[in-house]
Design an enzyme around this catalytic site. Structure first.
Site, PDB file in Angstrom:
ATOM      1  N   LYS A 104       0.858  -1.190   0.000  1.00  0.00           N
ATOM      2  CA  LYS A 104       0.000   0.000   0.000  1.00  0.00           C
ATOM      3  C   LYS A 104       0.890   1.234   0.000  1.00  0.00           C
ATOM      4  O   LYS A 104       1.782   1.369   0.851  1.00  0.00           O
ATOM      5  CB  LYS A 104      -0.846  -0.012   1.267  1.00  0.00           C
TER       6      LYS A 104
HETATM    7  O1  G3P Z   1      -9.026   1.328   4.340  1.00  0.00           O
HETATM    8  C1  G3P Z   1      -8.945   2.658   4.764  1.00  0.00           C
HETATM    9  C2  G3P Z   1      -9.658   2.841   6.046  1.00  0.00           C
HETATM   10  O2  G3P Z   1      -9.027   2.134   7.058  1.00  0.00           O
HETATM   11  C3  G3P Z   1      -9.875   4.231   6.463  1.00  0.00           C
HETATM   12  O3  G3P Z   1     -11.039   4.215   7.160  1.00  0.00           O
HETATM   13  O4  G3P Z   1     -12.712   4.937   8.778  1.00  0.00           O
HETATM   14  O5  G3P Z   1     -10.295   5.599   9.066  1.00  0.00           O
HETATM   15  O6  G3P Z   1     -11.675   6.617   7.260  1.00  0.00           O
HETATM   16  P1  G3P Z   1     -11.451   5.410   8.116  1.00  0.00           P
END
Ligand code: G3P
Length: 214
Positions: A83
Site C-alpha cells: 500500500k
Molecule cells: O481502508 C482505509 C480505512 O481504514 C480508512 O477508514 O474509517 O479511518 O476513514 P477510516
C-alpha cells in the site's frame, strides 16, 4: 463484488474468514497500531489466515524509501500487497514496483484525477476513501461512480477497492455502481446480516412449528 475486511485484528479476521465470504484484508499503520505485538509478526499471522491479498502500507514518503520498505514487506508472505500513498513519490514508486511484478494498492485517493494517475502507473488496486469524503460534506460514492466510468472508458485493469466504508449503504451503493471490492470494518460486516424482518420471520416460523410439534 469481493469482500475484504478493513482491520489488523486477528480475531475479527478469523471470524470473517469462517463466514466463507472473505476475499482479502486491508491494514494501515493506524489499524496495526491498535493491536498488541510486533506489526510485522501480526501481518505474517494475518497472511496465514487469509489466502487472498493482504495490504501492508509503507511509512516512507520518498520513492527510494517506499521501494526499500516494499521489498522488505513482500518477504513476509506471497499474498502481501504493497500500500502506497497517492503522492508524486507514491505514483513513481508504484510504477517501479508494478513493473517488477509487485501488486500495489494506491491509498488515500480522494479524486478522480488521482485514480487516473494510479491506473496509469500500473496499480493493482485503487483505494478511494468514501467515508472521509462524506466527513467533509462531500459525496464519497459519487467518486466511485466517476472512477467506475473512467476505468470502463479505457479498460484499465486496476481494481476499484472502496475504502473508509462506514455503514451498509456504502456497501450496497458500491455493488450497484459495479466496484470490484469493498473493504469493510468488522462491525459493518455484521450489520450486513441484520434485518428486523428476518428475526421476526424466524420467531414466527418457530412458534408456528411448536403449535404442531409439541
Ligand atoms: O481502508 C482505509 C480505512 O481504514 C480508512 O477508514 O474509517 O479511518 O476513514 P477510516
Amino acid at each position: 463484488m469481493k469482500f475484504f475486511i478493513d482491520t489488523a485484528n486477528l480475531q475479527e479476521i478469523r471470524e470473517s474468514a469462517e463466514l466463507g465470504i472473505l476475499d482479502g484484508v486491508t491494514t494501515n499503520p493506524t489499524l496495526l497500531s491498535r493491536e498488541a505485538g510486533d506489526p510485522f509478526e501480526n501481518l505474517k499471522k494475518i497472511c496465514e489466515v487469509v489466502s487472498g491479498p493482504v495490504s501492508a502500507e509503507v511509512i516512507a514518503t520518498d520513492v527510494k524509501g517506499m521501494v526499500r520498505e516494499a521489498h522488505e514487506l513482500v518477504r513476509i508472505a506471497e499474498n502481501i500487497v504493497i500500500k502506497l500513498p497517492t503522492t508524486k513519490e507514491g505514483v513513481k514508486a508504484c510504477k517501479i514496483l508494478s513493473s517488477e511484478g509487485v501488486q500495489v494498492n494506491m491509498t488515500l485517493v480522494f479524486s478522480a484525477a488521482q485514480a487516473v494517475l494510479v491506473a496509469r502507473a500500473g496499480a493493482a488496486f485503487v483505494s478511494p476513501f468514501v467515508g472521509r469524503i462524506d466527513d467533509v460534506s462531500s459525496d464519497g460514492m459519487r467518486l466511485i461512480e466517476q472512477i467506475v466510468q473512467i476505468y470502463g472508458n479505457y479498460g484499465f485493469e486496476t481494481e476499484i477497492l472502496v475504502a473508509s466504508v462506514r455503514h451498509p449503504m456504502h456497501v450496497v451503493q458500491a455493488a450497484l455502481m459495479g466496484a470490484d471490492i469493498c473493504t469493510i470494518p468488522y462491525k459493518v460486516i455484521l450489520q450486513l446480516f441484520k434485518h428486523p424482518l428476518t428475526d421476526v420471520g424466524i420467531e414466527r416460523f418457530l412458534s408456528d412449528w411448536k403449535k404442531i410439534r409439541r
